[in-house]
Design an enzyme around this catalytic site. Structure first.
Site, PDB file in Angstrom:
ATOM      1  N   GLU A 149       0.819  -1.221   0.000  1.00 38.95           N
ATOM      2  CA  GLU A 149       0.000   0.000   0.000  1.00 38.95           C
ATOM      3  C   GLU A 149       0.856   1.277   0.000  1.00 38.95           C
ATOM      4  O   GLU A 149       0.761   2.111   0.905  1.00 38.95           O
ATOM      5  CB  GLU A 149      -0.946   0.008   1.200  1.00 38.95           C
ATOM      6  CG  GLU A 149      -2.018  -1.060   1.131  1.00 38.95           C
ATOM      7  CD  GLU A 149      -2.967  -1.023   2.314  1.00 38.95           C
ATOM      8  OE1 GLU A 149      -2.688  -0.311   3.310  1.00 38.95           O
ATOM      9  OE2 GLU A 149      -4.010  -1.706   2.260  1.00 38.95           O
ATOM     10  N   GLU A 304      -6.552  -7.922  -1.032  1.00 39.26           N
ATOM     11  CA  GLU A 304      -7.006  -7.851   0.358  1.00 39.26           C
ATOM     12  C   GLU A 304      -8.478  -7.480   0.394  1.00 39.26           C
ATOM     13  O   GLU A 304      -8.914  -6.511  -0.231  1.00 39.26           O
ATOM     14  CB  GLU A 304      -6.241  -6.786   1.160  1.00 39.26           C
ATOM     15  CG  GLU A 304      -4.855  -7.158   1.602  1.00 39.26           C
ATOM     16  CD  GLU A 304      -4.260  -6.107   2.533  1.00 39.26           C
ATOM     17  OE1 GLU A 304      -5.030  -5.413   3.240  1.00 39.26           O
ATOM     18  OE2 GLU A 304      -3.035  -5.965   2.559  1.00 39.26           O
TER      19      GLU A 304
END
Length: 673
Positions: A149, A304
């Site tokens: 991320e 995710e």
């Protein structure tokens, strides 16, 4: 090792359980029960791999790679740069970020590192190289997961110097920079490069050109850091695909600039189910999926999501029964070839110990969450033929990171710009017609589209107007709206009237922009030939006062001092049309309007639209088309479906054509002609 079906897996952290070999053994048994075929390893494993500088321990990872392979489970192996060990921060304090107020962060959290730091780049390269050498040819390795991320910014002296070099390369001379940033306002002219610093609440926050260039610089540093990681692992494993987990419409990093370096675009997505009507939550999630898929116009990976709840919102509400299967199949419908979870097993401690997982603190499979996860795994095993099929879109929504930064950073004309909300309103209106929608920025190709919607195109990059003109002349239909064509890429207002370089396209001149208070409502009615007899409609927030210079008037305001003036226009150019919507119209009108635009564009769509609360996505292979219908209503509905082989029905199937239970997904397969 041939994987069965689509990818189904989770982030796995065996390093947290090295003292419990019984748990590691049990995990393999449970993974098989849950139909897990892929896990992600090593995302935050730096401390376990290098507990002290230059002291390495790969024993546990060797064992896990081998064990997973022996049990037919593939591995997406991460580079661990997203969270550095405490020893590293102590030995090299330059790696810790400096915040915008010029205070250096203490060690802690994650993503707290400077992308510019030579020390951090060297240490990351070393551990990445060791991982690539050791595991690049391991038969379990499915892909590289680069860091985690990517986000955030650093304002340290190293980054300040790099920022100035970025500006020198872009502008060449201070004179050009001062002109682009309009520094004559408030006497902000720079006479030396060293006078320039990044935006700060303790310093300069009013130069929007500076702010835009800083955000572009942060993207450049982020991409450069990621690119170096990719080059390191590719040197030892050139055939292994690379990806990184992005966050859809996340505003900090310009994702289209990252995409060219990746083999597969990937997403972390956590819809807040229960926080509103399921259909609206599903539409918002679909938007995130389409943003990610459109980066490479290819299938993406959902890396995710949660099988139950998230721990970080105000209310961490578990998914209601049926939501998990429906929500994850929605990702597949929008183009994902995987469903992966954070996380496999709940941690005993730490920041995310209450975050959802396939295996809870109870440690066994006798839970609703595990049963629903296993059911989805079974379904994905039977959908293997869908892997690699593409999403063909005739419709695109123009959504640009630079435009967002500029709109949200502008002081005025109102504090709440409603850009994100507006984009989603237009997206939902299009999706109700069962069409696939690409979400593209101002630099991506326009080829292949019949309809392009560009709401609130405030910042216009130099080459875009000509590209849009060519699109329309060739037969495309373009929708522009209020608050468009306001500034160039430096956030300098266009001269000669708005919508600036889009005025020739639209054939209108915007004289004023009336901003409505929250309690105010405006109105307009249809007057033209293209939308006849459709009654009166309301609008809010924005009412642009426009003059139709070379356009036909399709609707006029019915309220305000500009009553009778155009609210919607249409201009024919070549084989196509440009429509200009001057007000933020109610959602029902947007739905009506897009039905007409799709018709005029010659796009394939469902006349009259889908029943409310039902979604449709389509994926295409070389010989087959797959249609995904989902009912997000709380009651059964009947949907008119075309002929096709019923490949999947997740509800308590009544066997009736078109009948759908709540949260049911139906997948039809059609042969292509």
């Amino acid at each position: 090792m041939k994987r069965k079906g689509l990818m189904h897996g989770a982030d796995y952290y065996p390093e947290q359980w090295l003292s419990r070999p019984d748990i590691l053994k049990e995990d393999i048994r449970l993974m098989k029960l849950a139909h897990i075929n892929t896990v992600t390893l090593g995302v935050f494993a730096w401390s376990a791999l290098e507990p002290q500088e230059g002291v390495w321990d790969f024993t546990w990872l060797d064992q896990m790679m081998d064990t997973l392979y022996e049990n037919h489970i593939s591995v997406i192996l991460a580079t661990p740069s997203g969270a550095r060990p405490a020893w590293l921060a102590k030995a090299y304090p330059e790696v810790l970020r400096v915040s915008e107020d010029r205070k250096r962060n203490l060690y802690g959290m994650r993503m707290n590192h400077c992308y510019t730091s030579p020390a951090y780049r060297r240490l990351v390269r070393e551990i990445d190289e060791r991982l690539a050498k050791r595991y690049g040819n391991h038969p379990a390795l499915k892909a590289w997961h680069i860091s985690n991320e990517y986000h955030g910014e650093c304002h340290c002296p190293l980054c300040q110097n790099a920022f100035r070099e970025f500006l020198r390369e872009k502008y060449g001379a201070l004179e050009a920079l001062n002109k682009a940033w309009w520094t004559g306002f408030w006497s902000k002219t720079f006479t030396d490069w060293e006078q320039i610093e990044s935006p700060s609440s303790r310093g300069e926050m009013a130069l929007q050109g500076l702010t835009l260039d800083w955000k572009r610089f942060v993207t450049k540093q982020t991409v450069d850091f990621m690119r170096r990681e990719i080059e390191t692992v590719r040197a030892y494993a050139p055939s292994v695909p690379v990806t990184t987990n992005m966050i859809g419409s996340f505003i900090e990093v310009d994702y289209p600039k990252m995409a060219p370096w990746l083999d597969v675009a990937a997403l972390d997505c956590y819809p807040q189910w229960g926080g509103g009507p399921d259909y609206e939550i599903a539409m918002d999630a679909g938007f995130e999926y389409d943003v990610t898929r459109s980066l490479k116009k290819s299938p993406f990976w959902l890396l995710e999501t949660t099988p139950s709840l998230t721990n970080w919102p105000a209310v961490g509400k578990p998914k209601a029964p049926g939501i998990h299967v429906a929500g994850c199949l929605q990702a597949i419908a929008h183009g994902s070839d995987s469903v992966q979870y954070f996380q496999w097993r709940k941690s005993r401690g730490g920041y995310e110990k209450f975050h959802g997982a396939v295996v809870g603190h109870c440690g066994h499979e006798h839970t609703r969450v595990f049963r629903e996860t296993a059911r989805l795994g079974e379904i994905l095993e039977n959908l293997g033929e869908i892997e690699g099929t593409k999403t063909i879109s005739q419709t695109a929504l123009l959504y640009d990171w630079n435009n967002r930064w500029a709109i949200e950073g502008s002081k005025g004309p109102r504090c709440d710009k409603f850009y994100e909300e507006t984009i989603r309103e237009h997206y939902r209106a299009l999706r109700r017609y069962g069409v696939n929608v690409d979400v593209i920025d101002e630099e991506q190709s326009l080829e292949g589209y019949r309809l392009i919607a560009a709401p609130m195109l405030y910042l216009v990059k130099e080459e875009l107007p000509q590209r849009l003109m060519q699109f329309v002349q060739a037969g495309g239909v373009l929708l522009l709206t209020y608050f468009s064509g306001i500034t160039d890429e430096n956030d300098l207002c266009f001269q000669g009237g708005f919508p600036g370089p889009l005025g020739e396209l639209a054939g209108v001149w915007a004289e004023e922009l009336d901003l409505l208070y929250p309690q105010e409502r405006g109105g307009f009615c249809c007057t033209g030939e293209s939308l006849p007899g459709e009654g009166r409609w309301s609008c809010r927030d924005y009412c642009e006062v426009i003059h139709a210079r070379e356009a036909d008037v399709e609707a006029c305001y019915t309220s305000g001092w500009y009553a009778g003036m155009p609210a919607l226009t249409r201009r024919r150019i070549g084989k196509g049309e440009v429509w200009y919507l001057a007000a933020r119209a109610e959602n029902d009108f947007l739905f009506l309007l897009y039905g007409r635009l799709l018709e005029r564009a010659g796009a394939a769509y469902i006349p009259g639209g889908l029943p409310k609360g039902v979604t449709l996505c389509t994926r295409c292979g070389q010989k087959e088309r797959y249609l995904f219908y989902t009912n997000w209503n709380g009651q059964p509905v009947t949907v008119e479906m075309p002929e096709g082989e019923e490949m999947l029905r997740t509800g308590e199937a009544k066997g009736e054509q078109g009948s759908m239970d709540p949260l049911e997904t139906v997948i039809l397969k059609q042969k292509l002609q």
